[in-house]
Design a protein around this motif. Structure first.
Motif, PDB file in Angstrom:
ATOM      1  N   GLN A  35       0.592  -1.233  -0.152  1.00 14.93           N
ATOM      2  CA  GLN A  35      -0.103   0.224  -0.054  1.00 14.93           C
ATOM      3  C   GLN A  35       0.674   1.222  -0.112  1.00 14.93           C
ATOM      4  N   CYS A  36       0.356   2.279  -0.619  1.00 14.92           N
ATOM      5  CA  CYS A  36       0.990   3.520  -0.699  1.00 14.92           C
ATOM      6  C   CYS A  36       0.889   4.348   0.572  1.00 14.92           C
ATOM      7  N   ASN A  37       1.867   4.777   1.106  1.00 16.90           N
ATOM      8  CA  ASN A  37       1.597   5.691   2.334  1.00 16.90           C
ATOM      9  C   ASN A  37       2.572   6.800   1.943  1.00 16.90           C
ATOM     10  N   GLY A  38       1.912   8.220   1.731  1.00 20.69           N
ATOM     11  CA  GLY A  38       2.730   9.193   1.162  1.00 20.69           C
ATOM     12  C   GLY A  38       3.049   8.711  -0.044  1.00 20.69           C
ATOM     13  N   ASN A  39       4.396   9.163  -0.364  1.00 23.05           N
ATOM     14  CA  ASN A  39       4.922   8.558  -1.574  1.00 23.05           C
ATOM     15  C   ASN A  39       5.843   7.360  -1.490  1.00 23.05           C
ATOM     16  N   LYS A  40       5.723   6.598  -0.336  1.00 24.07           N
ATOM     17  CA  LYS A  40       6.405   5.549   0.023  1.00 24.07           C
ATOM     18  C   LYS A  40       5.593   4.145   0.040  1.00 24.07           C
ATOM     19  N   CYS A  41       5.800   2.907  -0.404  1.00 25.11           N
ATOM     20  CA  CYS A  41       5.358   1.809  -0.303  1.00 25.11           C
ATOM     21  C   CYS A  41       5.542   0.973   1.073  1.00 25.11           C
ATOM     22  N   VAL A  42       4.253   0.608   1.558  1.00 26.74           N
ATOM     23  CA  VAL A  42       4.380  -0.237   2.771  1.00 26.74           C
ATOM     24  C   VAL A  42       4.216  -1.768   2.154  1.00 26.74           C
ATOM     25  N   CYS A  43       5.169  -2.583   1.929  1.00 30.87           N
ATOM     26  CA  CYS A  43       5.008  -3.803   1.224  1.00 30.87           C
ATOM     27  C   CYS A  43       4.298  -4.853   2.308  1.00 30.87           C
ATOM     28  N   TYR A  44       3.579  -5.561   1.720  1.00 36.12           N
ATOM     29  CA  TYR A  44       2.902  -6.702   2.342  1.00 36.12           C
ATOM     30  C   TYR A  44       3.787  -7.674   2.906  1.00 36.12           C
ATOM     31  N   GLU A  45       3.727  -8.399   3.934  1.00 32.84           N
ATOM     32  CA  GLU A  45       4.639  -9.645   4.359  1.00 32.84           C
ATOM     33  C   GLU A  45       5.194 -10.367   3.428  1.00 32.84           C
ATOM     34  N   GLY A  46       6.415 -10.485   3.378  1.00 34.47           N
ATOM     35  CA  GLY A  46       6.906 -11.407   2.388  1.00 34.47           C
ATOM     36  C   GLY A  46       7.627 -10.678   1.128  1.00 34.47           C
ATOM     37  N   TRP A  47       7.303  -9.052   0.981  1.00 30.94           N
ATOM     38  CA  TRP A  47       7.673  -8.284   0.171  1.00 30.94           C
ATOM     39  C   TRP A  47       8.555  -7.390   0.638  1.00 30.94           C
ATOM     40  N   THR A  48       9.629  -6.712  -0.185  1.00 34.11           N
ATOM     41  CA  THR A  48      10.661  -6.039   0.309  1.00 34.11           C
ATOM     42  C   THR A  48      10.269  -4.506   0.073  1.00 34.11           C
TER      43      THR A  48
END
Length: 314
Positions: A35-48
């Motif tokens: 998910q995008c938070n501001g201009n950064k990605c917060v990846c799901y578990e298992g993704w970097t």
């Protein structure tokens, strides 16, 4: 104006469906794995990505969540980041390479586990032992080197308490070799197991006291166990391959006895065979020796019927 409104609506719908709360178009909208938070990605578990705990432990970070993480474990070797604290969590435990497509570690030689968090036992103990961790081995009094009791060797490491001396309790593994006799330092126990070696591939030969000496070599009372500071109790046994009267083939566990000795443990000395005439009057006496160094007298007697001869051996 109408066209601009339609495009705006489409953008809002896509934004809502993705659950994004920012603009991550430049990050491929987190590749569908975050998910995008501001201009950064917060990846799901298992993704970097660098913005989550997984990315913090990753050797490589994909900020658009397009690459997989691999399992993490206590690092085998790293640089302490604070005083008296080391062995942080690391991807593949710093003993493997992460496959970014599958999220699985490819461990270096002699390491195994999903996070390469364990050392391998040599040759899987050759089918003649059990592969146990240091924590488990400490709880076995028959594990080498021998000790009179068992111990606790547990993992006790926190950020506040830097007692990390047992960080390897569940990481380093070794073989506890099988034995058909009881191993230990107590009475009726033997200080050596039947199978031995780092991979339990070698086998001791049958044990016996040396028949050519006065001392009982199998008596291990007050004898210090190999690679240990502990000694045998009353009735403890030393293992003497082939009674010190032969060569043990550790591949087969079979003795090759010296000349004049025989038996599975080479403890029987060859007796000279004496041909003795026995008359009807009774008994004749002869002298002989075992293996050339043990003198003895023996009496050969037999009831004779019509004259007889007997071969006597001791």
């Amino acid at each position: 104006m109408y066209l601009v409104f339609v495009l705006l609506v489409i953008h809002i719908v896509k934004f809502t469906e993705s659950g994004n709360k920012g603009n991550c178009a430049d990050l491929n909208n987190c590749s569908g794995h975050g998910q995008c938070n501001g201009n950064k990605c917060v990846c799901y578990e298992g993704w970097t990505a660098s913005s989550n705990s997984y990315g913090a432990n990753a050797l490589y970070a994909s900020f658009d969540c397009s690459a997989r993480n691999c399992p993490s474990g206590t690092s085998w070797a790293d640089i302490p980041n604070i005083k008296n604290f080391a062995h942080r969590m690391a991807e593949c435990s710093d003993r493997g390479i992460c496959n970014r497509k599958t999220g699985k570690c490819s461990c270096f030689k002699n390491f195994e586990g999903s996070a390469c968090q364990r050392s391998k036992c040599p040759n899987d103990c050759s089918g003649h032992g059990r592969c146990l961790s240091m924590e488990q081995l400490a709880q076995h009094s028959n594990a080498l080197p021998l000790s009179p009791g068992t111990y606790e060797y547990n993992l006790k490491q926190t950020f506040e308490n830097s007692s990390s001396i047992t960080w390897d309790a569940k990481k380093i593994f070794g073989c506890l070799c099988d034995s058909s006799w009881e191993v230990g330092l107590a009475a009726n126990q033997t200080q050596e197991p039947e199978w031995f070696g780092s991979d339990c591939s070698l086998r001791h030969c049958p044990s016996a006291d040396n028949p050519r000496t006065i001392k009982d070599e199998t008596n291990c009372f007050n004898v210090t166990a190999k690679n240990s500071n502990s000694t045998g109790e009353h009735g403890n046994k030393c293992h003497v391959d082939c009674a010190d009267q032969g060569i043990c083939d550790y591949q087969t566990g079979v003795c090759s006895c010296f000349n004049g000795q025989f038996g599975s443990d080479c403890s029987i000395s060859e007796a000279l065979y004496h041909q003795t005439s026995v008359s009807s009057s009774g008994v004749s006496v002869s002298s002989g020796f075992f293996g050339g160094n043990m003198a003895f007298d023996f009496v050969a007697a037999a009831a004779e019927s019509g004259g007889a001869q007997m071969f006597s051996n001791v």
